[in-house]
Enzyme design. Structure first.
Site, short mmCIF file in Angstrom:
data_model
loop_
_atom_site.label_atom_id
_atom_site.label_comp_id
_atom_site.label_asym_id
_atom_site.label_seq_id
_atom_site.Cartn_x
_atom_site.Cartn_y
_atom_site.Cartn_z
N LYS A 25 1.08 -1.19 -0.09
CA LYS A 25 0.01 -0.17 0.09
C LYS A 25 0.83 1.28 -0.13
O LYS A 25 0.38 2.01 -0.50
CB LYS A 25 -1.05 0.02 1.40
CG LYS A 25 -2.07 -1.23 0.93
CD LYS A 25 -3.07 -0.95 2.27
CE LYS A 25 -4.23 -1.88 2.04
NZ LYS A 25 -5.44 -1.71 3.07
N ASP B 220 -10.19 2.81 2.70
CA ASP B 220 -10.24 1.88 3.67
C ASP B 220 -11.12 2.76 4.89
O ASP B 220 -11.87 2.18 5.46
CB ASP B 220 -8.97 1.62 4.46
CG ASP B 220 -8.49 0.55 3.55
OD1 ASP B 220 -8.96 -0.13 3.19
OD2 ASP B 220 -7.04 0.49 3.68
N ARG C 4 5.10 4.60 17.31
CA ARG C 4 4.50 4.39 16.23
C ARG C 4 2.98 5.38 16.37
O ARG C 4 2.77 5.78 15.20
CB ARG C 4 4.17 2.91 15.83
CG ARG C 4 5.18 2.10 15.33
CD ARG C 4 4.64 0.98 14.67
NE ARG C 4 4.26 1.11 13.35
CZ ARG C 4 3.68 0.54 12.58
NH1 ARG C 4 3.45 -0.84 12.73
NH2 ARG C 4 3.12 0.84 11.40
#
Length: 282
Positions: A71, A108, A163
């Site tokens: 992606k 998405d 993250r």
């Protein structure tokens, strides 16, 4: 129906791709609408991805879906991408334009919100804070969609705090990064709980999260759909929370691409769910 020489063709690019349910999904819609077209799995190794993507228009493809691990690479391979895909940093839908160029989008987040709206019609994004578990690619799409839809705050927690902090910095807006150890406390006052991690997925470790601080009115969803009813959803449902499984996100995210490639806006129906799950002829 039989394919003609004028059939429109799309597919899904991934590595591996044999597990993908997208061919079942789009194959169902092609048959339902009697379209002269095909949707095929395209297993592409990471080192071959850029060349494979550029070949799609030359091979006459209408476009393709992109799944793990491509992606992010798809974003770089496109000639033009939607502002949303640029913001998320990933592309899951490719459209081959008549001039041979590639346009990329990320559906998405659309699929995520449409799934919640269909599965729990009374839910509203602005009803309260959302707690999002995980900080991977899916989480980026989910968080962006929630903020754009009017969610007042996203409480983001991930096993690796860096993250989560990176995601928050990239997307901006009302995102509070919560330490993984504080995930239970973050549920207090929330209107939505979303698990975007693999915890609880078939073959993965369970999700360790006590739900007692979560308001009874909160909606709980898991983007995993194997198993369809995860332990998180089962426990939430048992205590009275509304729950929405993850299959609908896959089904709804496919709708914009199918329309772009084949010219028909498809619908998500119980028959489609059964076919994609394998409970009915695919």
């Amino acid at each position: 129906m039989m394919l003609s020489g004028k059939a429109r063709v799309a597919g899904v690019m991934g590595w591996p791709v044999s597990h993908s349910r997208s061919p079942r999904l789009h194959g169902f819609w092609l048959r339902e609408h009697g379209i002269d077209g095909a949707y095929v799995p395209l297993p592409v190794r990471p080192e071959d991805f850029a060349a494979a993507v550029r070949a799609l228009p030359k091979l006459g493809f209408a476009g393709a879906n992109v799944t793990v691990p491509h992606k992010e690479a798809a974003l770089a391979a496109c000639d033009e991408v939607s502002p949303l895909a640029r913001r998320i940093g990933a592309v899951n839908t490719l459209v081959c334009r008549p001039d041979g160029s590639l346009w990329g989008d990320n559906t998405d987040g659309f699929g995520f919100l449409e799934n919640l709206r269909a599965g729990c019609p009374g839910w509203r994004p602005e009803a309260g804070p959302a707690v999002v578990l995980g900080a991977g690619g899916a989480a980026r799409a989910v968080v962006a969609a929630l903020l754009d839809a009017g969610c007042p705050q996203v409480r983001l927690t991930n096993r690796t705090r860096d993250r989560a902090a990176e995601l928050a910095a990239d997307l901006g807006g009302a995102i509070e990064v919560v330490a993984w150890e504080e995930r239970r406390a973050a549920l207090a006052g929330a209107g939505l709980l979303v698990n975007t991690t693999t915890l609880g997925m078939t073959g993965a470790p369970p999700l360790d999260l006590a739900l007692d601080p979560l308001p009874a009115a909160a909606l709980v969803t898991d983007i995993v759909y194997a198993p369809l009813v995860t332990d998180l959803l089962a426990r939430a449902q048992a205590r009275g929370n509304a729950v929405v499984d993850g299959l609908g996100m896959l089904l709804h995210q496919g709708r914009p691409g199918f329309e772009a490639w084949f010219g028909v806006r498809p619908e998500v129906t119980p028959a489609l769910r059964a076919a994609v799950l394998g409970d009915a002829p695919a």
